[in-house]
Each structure stands twice: as C-alpha cells, then as structure tokens.
Design a protein around this motif. Structure first.
Motif, short mmCIF file in Angstrom:
data_model
loop_
_atom_site.label_atom_id
_atom_site.label_comp_id
_atom_site.label_asym_id
_atom_site.label_seq_id
_atom_site.Cartn_x
_atom_site.Cartn_y
_atom_site.Cartn_z
N ASP A 145 13.65 -8.67 -3.19
CA ASP A 145 12.23 -9.51 -3.29
C ASP A 145 11.28 -8.71 -2.55
N LEU A 146 11.09 -7.47 -2.97
CA LEU A 146 9.99 -6.84 -2.66
C LEU A 146 9.12 -6.23 -3.66
N PHE A 147 7.73 -5.96 -3.23
CA PHE A 147 6.82 -5.85 -4.28
C PHE A 147 5.69 -4.90 -3.76
N VAL A 148 4.92 -4.35 -4.61
CA VAL A 148 3.74 -3.54 -4.22
C VAL A 148 2.62 -4.08 -4.62
N GLU A 149 1.51 -4.41 -3.64
CA GLU A 149 0.41 -5.01 -4.22
C GLU A 149 -0.73 -4.18 -3.95
N SER A 150 -1.61 -3.75 -4.85
CA SER A 150 -2.90 -2.94 -4.54
C SER A 150 -4.12 -3.35 -4.78
N PHE A 151 -5.39 -3.14 -4.04
CA PHE A 151 -6.32 -3.65 -4.21
C PHE A 151 -7.55 -2.66 -3.63
N GLU A 152 -8.78 -2.86 -4.04
CA GLU A 152 -9.77 -2.04 -3.26
C GLU A 152 -10.60 -2.85 -2.38
N ILE A 153 -11.41 -2.16 -1.44
CA ILE A 153 -12.23 -2.73 -0.64
C ILE A 153 -13.38 -3.48 -1.38
N LYS A 154 -13.91 -2.82 -2.39
CA LYS A 154 -14.89 -3.67 -3.15
C LYS A 154 -14.31 -5.03 -3.79
N ASP A 155 -13.18 -5.21 -3.93
CA ASP A 155 -12.62 -6.53 -4.23
C ASP A 155 -12.72 -7.49 -3.31
N ASN A 184 4.08 -3.39 11.66
CA ASN A 184 5.04 -3.99 12.82
C ASN A 184 5.12 -5.54 12.67
N VAL A 185 3.78 -6.03 12.81
CA VAL A 185 3.95 -7.56 12.88
C VAL A 185 4.23 -8.16 11.80
N THR A 186 3.63 -7.75 10.62
CA THR A 186 4.08 -8.29 9.17
C THR A 186 5.35 -7.71 8.65
N LYS A 187 5.88 -6.86 9.03
CA LYS A 187 7.34 -6.31 8.51
C LYS A 187 6.78 -5.64 7.18
N THR A 188 5.75 -4.98 7.05
CA THR A 188 5.23 -4.42 5.61
C THR A 188 4.91 -2.80 5.90
N ARG A 189 4.58 -2.24 4.70
CA ARG A 189 4.03 -0.83 4.91
C ARG A 189 2.80 -0.81 4.08
N ILE A 190 1.79 0.01 4.82
CA ILE A 190 0.50 -0.15 4.28
C ILE A 190 0.27 1.45 4.09
N VAL A 191 -0.51 1.66 2.90
CA VAL A 191 -1.17 3.06 2.60
C VAL A 191 -2.69 2.92 2.34
N LEU A 192 -3.35 3.74 2.95
CA LEU A 192 -4.88 3.40 2.89
C LEU A 192 -5.26 4.92 1.92
N ALA A 193 -5.33 4.80 0.90
CA ALA A 193 -5.79 5.74 -0.13
C ALA A 193 -7.30 5.77 -0.47
N LYS A 196 -8.80 2.49 -1.80
CA LYS A 196 -7.80 1.71 -2.44
C LYS A 196 -6.71 1.40 -1.10
N ILE A 197 -5.97 0.14 -1.20
CA ILE A 197 -5.02 -0.31 -0.30
C ILE A 197 -3.77 -0.65 -1.01
N HIS A 198 -2.53 -0.08 -0.51
CA HIS A 198 -1.55 -0.49 -1.18
C HIS A 198 -0.49 -1.02 -0.05
N ILE A 199 -0.09 -2.27 -0.45
CA ILE A 199 0.91 -2.99 0.62
C ILE A 199 2.33 -2.96 -0.14
N LEU A 200 3.27 -2.78 0.73
CA LEU A 200 4.69 -2.96 0.20
C LEU A 200 5.37 -3.90 1.45
N GLY A 201 5.73 -4.85 0.61
CA GLY A 201 6.73 -5.82 1.34
C GLY A 201 7.11 -7.03 0.63
N SER A 202 7.42 -8.07 1.30
CA SER A 202 7.99 -9.30 0.47
C SER A 202 6.76 -10.21 0.17
N TYR A 203 6.76 -11.15 -0.53
CA TYR A 203 5.60 -11.95 -0.85
C TYR A 203 4.80 -12.37 0.35
#
Length: 240
Positions: A145-155, A184-193, A196-203
């Motif tokens: 039940d893990l996913f990767v969601e990606s979006f941009e600041i302009k979105d 740590n609070v949301t139990k996710t992993r975030i990448v700032l590229a 672009k922002i990528h978030i890995l975690g449960s829905y």
C-alpha cells in the motif's frame, strides 16, 4: 492476301495481350513466391493480421520501460547492484539498462510468480530515479500500500524568480529541518528536486504531507504547519 494481312494484324494485339497477361501471371507467381517465403500469403494474411495485436499487447504488458534522467546516470551506475539484486532474486524479474535508449527495461521471466511484480519493480526503479534512497524505495517491493506522488510548485501556486526560491527554502528549512520534521510526523519520504516534489508513503500519509507542503508553498509559517501536523498525527494515532 489483304484479307490474310488484316486477319494477322487483328490477331497481333491479342498476342500482345496474352503476352502481357502471361507476364502479369508470372509476376504474380513471383510475388506469391516472395510472399510464401515470408510466411504470409493470400487469405492467411487476414488471420496473421488478426492474430498480431494480441501478441503485441501481450509483449507490451510483459515489458516496462523507465526513462533515466541525465542527472541520475552516475547514481544508477553506482547503485546498480542494489537495484539489480532485489528485482532479480526476490521479484524474479529480468532487468537491463538499455544504453542506446537510456532506459531501464524490466520483463517477466519464466520463474516470475505474479505478473503484478512487474509493476512493483517498475515503481521501485522509478522511485529511485526520482531521487529516493535505494533503502527507502525498497519499501515499494516489500509493502503493497505504498505509492509515489509527484507534483510541481506551480501546480499549487504560480511563483517565479525569487518567490519560487523562497518557497523551496521554506520547504527545506534550515539544514533540511522542516523537510525532516514533515517526514517524521507523517511517516513519509520527500524529495525536493528543484520545483518538483516527490512524496513516498501510504495514501493517507501522502495526503497529510502534501497538505503541509502546500501550506508552506502558500506562505504559512513553519511553526503553524508543525502545530497542524502534530494535532492531525495525534488524532490518527488515537484512531489506530
């Protein structure tokens, strides 16, 4: 004699026509021989075409291609064995890096237990290429039940120049402190590229992290975002 000449002249075109028809038939014979050599002839052509799409669809469904960004070539080369080992040994898939197309290709092998492993393997490779650590991306193979969601600041909000730079600075925080706190609070992993922002975690956790990131982009101070995150996280833990 004139009558004979007329008759002879009258029959000459038919000879030419017969020659042409003979030449045409011989050409058709040669064409049919060529077609027979390729294994497609006459009415078999219809059945061959009819049977081709399912094979093509099957081939596409059994193969995944993940494009490699130029800035991830060196890291892919460095961590290739860490990616190769779990995909081949645990997921029982076939994987290779196509140097010409600059793509990582994954394919189902004869020992693959489940066709869903192909999509999970592709998501694992894609997460690594987005910038996540190999150990973090491995969770996509181990948990379902893990996913990767990606979006941009302009979105979220249209920002340009220094305004966008300040928004990225608010997201990262001093020494990455803000990003680590949200993770740590949301139990996710975030990448700032860049933008672009990528978030890995449960829905559910991705929604929490995204809401915090969006509030920071819109200009909320980090202290207010922390307070909202802690209250929501405590409510979630009580439900669990």
């Amino acid at each position: 004699m004139e009558v004979e000449n007329i008759k002879a002249d009258a029959f000459e075109p038919t000879k030419k026509a017969t020659k042409r028809s003979a030449a045409g038939s011989s050409q058709q014979d040669t064409e049919m021989q060529v077609d027979e050599a390729t294994g497609i002839e006459g009415q078999v052509l219809g059945s061959a075409r009819a049977s081709a799409p399912p094979k093509a669809k099957r081939a596409r469904s059994e193969l995944r291609k993940v494009s490699v960004p130029p800035h991830r070539y060196s890291s892919l080369k460095e961590h290739w064995m860490k990616i190769f080992t779990p995909v081949v040994e645990h997921m029982k898939l076939q994987i290779r890096f196509n140097m010409k197309a600059r793509q990582v290709e994954l394919r189902i092998g004869p020992e693959t237990p489940d066709i869903a492993n192909l999509q999970r393997g592709a998501d694992f490779v894609r997460a690594f290429l987005c910038g996540f650590e190999v150990d973090d991306a491995l969770a996509l193979l181990r948990l379902e039940d893990l996913f990767v969601e990606s979006f941009e600041i302009k979105d979220v909000k249209t920002l340009r120049g220094d305004h966008q730079s300040r928004a990225i600075g608010r997201l990262a925080g001093k020494g990455g402190r803000t990003k680590f706190t949200i993770e740590n609070v949301t139990k996710t992993r975030i990448v700032l590229a860049d933008s672009k922002i990528h978030i890995l975690g449960s829905y559910q956790n991705i929604q929490l992290a995204r809401r915090a990131v969006c509030n920071l982009i819109l200009g909320s101070p980090p202290s207010k975002v922390y307070g909202n995150l802690r209250s929501v996280a405590s409510r979630l833990s009580e439900r669990m």
